[in-house]
Design an enzyme around this catalytic site. Structure first.
Site, PDB file in Angstrom:
ATOM      1  N   HIS A   1      22.625  79.649 -43.442  1.00 13.16           N
ATOM      2  CA  HIS A   1      23.711  80.228 -44.239  1.00 13.16           C
ATOM      3  C   HIS A   1      23.849  81.723 -43.982  1.00 13.16           C
ATOM      4  CE1 HIS A   1      20.981  82.297 -47.021  1.00 13.16           C
ATOM      5  NE2 HIS A   1      20.219  81.213 -46.946  1.00 13.16           N
TER       6      HIS A   1
ATOM      7  N   HIS B   1      18.662  76.401 -44.600  1.00 14.31           N
ATOM      8  CA  HIS B   1      17.926  77.628 -44.906  1.00 14.31           C
ATOM      9  C   HIS B   1      16.877  77.874 -43.821  1.00 14.31           C
ATOM     10  CE1 HIS B   1      19.725  77.304 -48.951  1.00 14.31           C
ATOM     11  NE2 HIS B   1      19.581  76.018 -48.723  1.00 14.31           N
TER      12      HIS B   1
END
Length: 199
Positions: free
Chosen positions: A10, A150
């Site tokens: 992200h 992540h």
């Protein structure tokens, strides 16, 4: 049949590097992060993307939405297996506080043997990630699948493909809004690229 997985971390939130966001619910992209997500989407526009999966966290959903918009993908699928590490009691704490915790220091030295308090181990993370990848491969999707997740979760996937221990996590970088590529099929898996940063 070969499936290419584009592993996307992200884009940045405003407090990246200051506190452990973990599974804190309200962490969204900051101003710079939204710009990063747009640059990332522009880079991925030239890829023929078939599916996009994202972690349930707001920052990953926002990043995935930017990619979907330029890829003409109608729906981003949410996958719990891509969720951030369950850091348990550590989630939301500033790093200056965590750095005084001996258990946190052990976690960063031997992640293969330490469990986050009230959370999971990196071996738990690797297991759920690889089970998810196996499910995608079993669907005989082929083509190109984007996984927006992540840093530590994506590192678990990369370590698995390279046959490295979870303790190898500091040996390579997975930067915000970066792209890494893995090709996988019945023959196994290999890394095609690692930590491509979009200017």
């Amino acid at each position: 049949m070969t499936t290419t997985f584009l592993l996307v971390r992200h884009a940045a939130h405003d407090r990246i590097g200051n506190f452990l966001a973990g599974r804190t619910q309200d962490v969204s992209l900051g101003i710079e992060g939204r710009k990063q997500a747009q640059r990332l989407a522009a880079r991925l526009e030239r890829e023929r993307i078939d599916l996009i999966y994202a972690s349930p966290r707001k920052r990953t959903q926002e990043t995935a939405a930017a990619i979907a918009a330029v890829s003409k993908i109608a729906e981003v699928k949410t996958a719990d297996a891509l969720d951030e590490v369950n850091f348990g009691d550590w989630s939301g704490k500033p790093f200056e506080v965590l750095n005084t915790d001996p258990q946190w220091r052990r976690w960063n030295c031997i992640r293969s043997m330490v469990r986050a308090p009230g959370g999971e181990t990196m071996l738990d993370v690797e297991r759920r990630m690889m089970e998810f990848v196996e499910q995608v491969l079993e669907q005989n999707v082929g083509g190109c699948v984007v996984l927006v997740s992540h840093a530590d979760v994506l590192k678990a996937f990369v370590c698995h493909v390279l046959g490295l221990s979870a303790d190898a996590w500091p040996r390579f970088e997975i930067a915000p809004a970066s792209i890494s590529a893995v090709a996988a099929g019945d023959w196994g898996a290999k890394i095609l690229s690692l930590n491509e940063n979009v200017p």
